[in-house]
Design a protein around this motif. Sequence first.
Motif, PDB file in Angstrom:
ATOM      1  N   SER A 201      -8.613  14.507  30.546  1.00  0.00           N
ATOM      2  CA  SER A 201      -7.295  15.021  30.918  1.00  0.00           C
ATOM      3  C   SER A 201      -7.181  15.335  32.403  1.00  0.00           C
ATOM      4  O   SER A 201      -6.100  15.220  32.984  1.00  0.00           O
ATOM      5  N   THR A 214      -2.976  17.137  27.900  1.00  0.00           N
ATOM      6  CA  THR A 214      -4.023  17.497  26.940  1.00  0.00           C
ATOM      7  C   THR A 214      -3.705  17.002  25.535  1.00  0.00           C
ATOM      8  O   THR A 214      -4.597  16.511  24.818  1.00  0.00           O
ATOM      9  N   SER A 217      -4.700  13.431  25.533  1.00  0.00           N
ATOM     10  CA  SER A 217      -6.127  13.163  25.735  1.00  0.00           C
ATOM     11  C   SER A 217      -6.934  13.463  24.471  1.00  0.00           C
ATOM     12  O   SER A 217      -7.920  12.770  24.184  1.00  0.00           O
TER      13      SER A 217
END
Length: 397
Positions: A201, A214, A217
């Motif tokens: 991320s 996030t 990711s």
Amino acid sequence: MIRPELCIRCRGAKYLCGLSYCPIIVNTKTVRVNFKEVYGSSPPSVFVGRFSYPKITVYPSAPPILGDTSKFEDSKYWLNADLSEFLSMRLSLVRGGVKYHKDDARLPDRFLLDIQSITISSRPVELDLRLKRIPSGGILDESLPPLGPSAPLEKLEIATLPPPLAVVEKVYVDNDMRAKDGIMKLYNAGIDVEKISRILSIGGIGKERKLVPTRWSITAVDKAISDTLIENIKNYDTIDKVEVYFRKYNKNLFIAILLPRDWSFEWGEAWYPGSTWNKFGNYVDIEVDNERYHGRSDYPEIGGCYYASRLGVTEFLASRKRQATAILWREIYEGFNLPVGVWFVRENVKEMFKGKPVVFDDISTALNFVKRLLRSDLKQWLSKSLLSFNTIDKWLK
């Protein structure tokens, strides 16, 4: 009046109800603090937002606690922690935000280099976050573990910075390694998937470095690892009989039906009225998504739990060097009404496969057993399932 089925499909991410906020999440309590400076040990923790993408905000995070805070980012610990302890840990992580363009990871400034150094550290990092105002809000999300309040970051000072593990540093400095290869190198070295997703991320993996929200990711890492495991699994012999695993935990039921067939996969969820994404409904809403032998090209409507659960079952099959069709179902009951993140599914699936299976010679007998485990109607599951083929047509009549 919000149509209940919209919440199941939205899960606080798509705003299908037409509101600019999620009424389920906004009514959930978050932590309030009254200070603008945090001196503490980051687990390490960093969060990358997704709003206004490709212009996004990166948040190094720390609790106002010094010492070993590694469990604040340890999903294996979370699974066995009391819910109040888990929430207390996660919501105490105060976030200081810095705005970047996703491509800034290619030539990071000093601020971003410091954030990357914190993220790849092998142990908690002692740091000082100075914020521009009193932090507020928090994050409760279907995909993400909870996070505490945030404010724009004015200054970041690192007091102690433990070095990264050698394999992490090697992937971080290698700008010629493909992202998927970097992810697998870290995974095969035993680095936790949550850690890998954080490194991805903040632009720490791959040839074309970029900041990755996030939420994305986490799913990208779950998918990349399970994709690789699936290619290996396809080279193995199938299991010999039908195997059923199940786990009851914290107002959830997880079931896995493994069939002696070539690889295919299914993840399904039954949300009961009074559970997180069915607060406004009066009936059980069942959603199922799946893939055949050659996979799928689109993103599953059911969300990130699909790939979190797929990683759990592919790890199990790979460890056995066996192939199977994997049918995984989850029932979420009344009172489980807080979004905690896809880690909850991933870790529960892993725990489920640590138990001994109930073994059957045929699908019909296995389904009789599964029917007794479920609270919802088996026919509803089968009407949407990979199991809906001629050998079980009698269940659908």
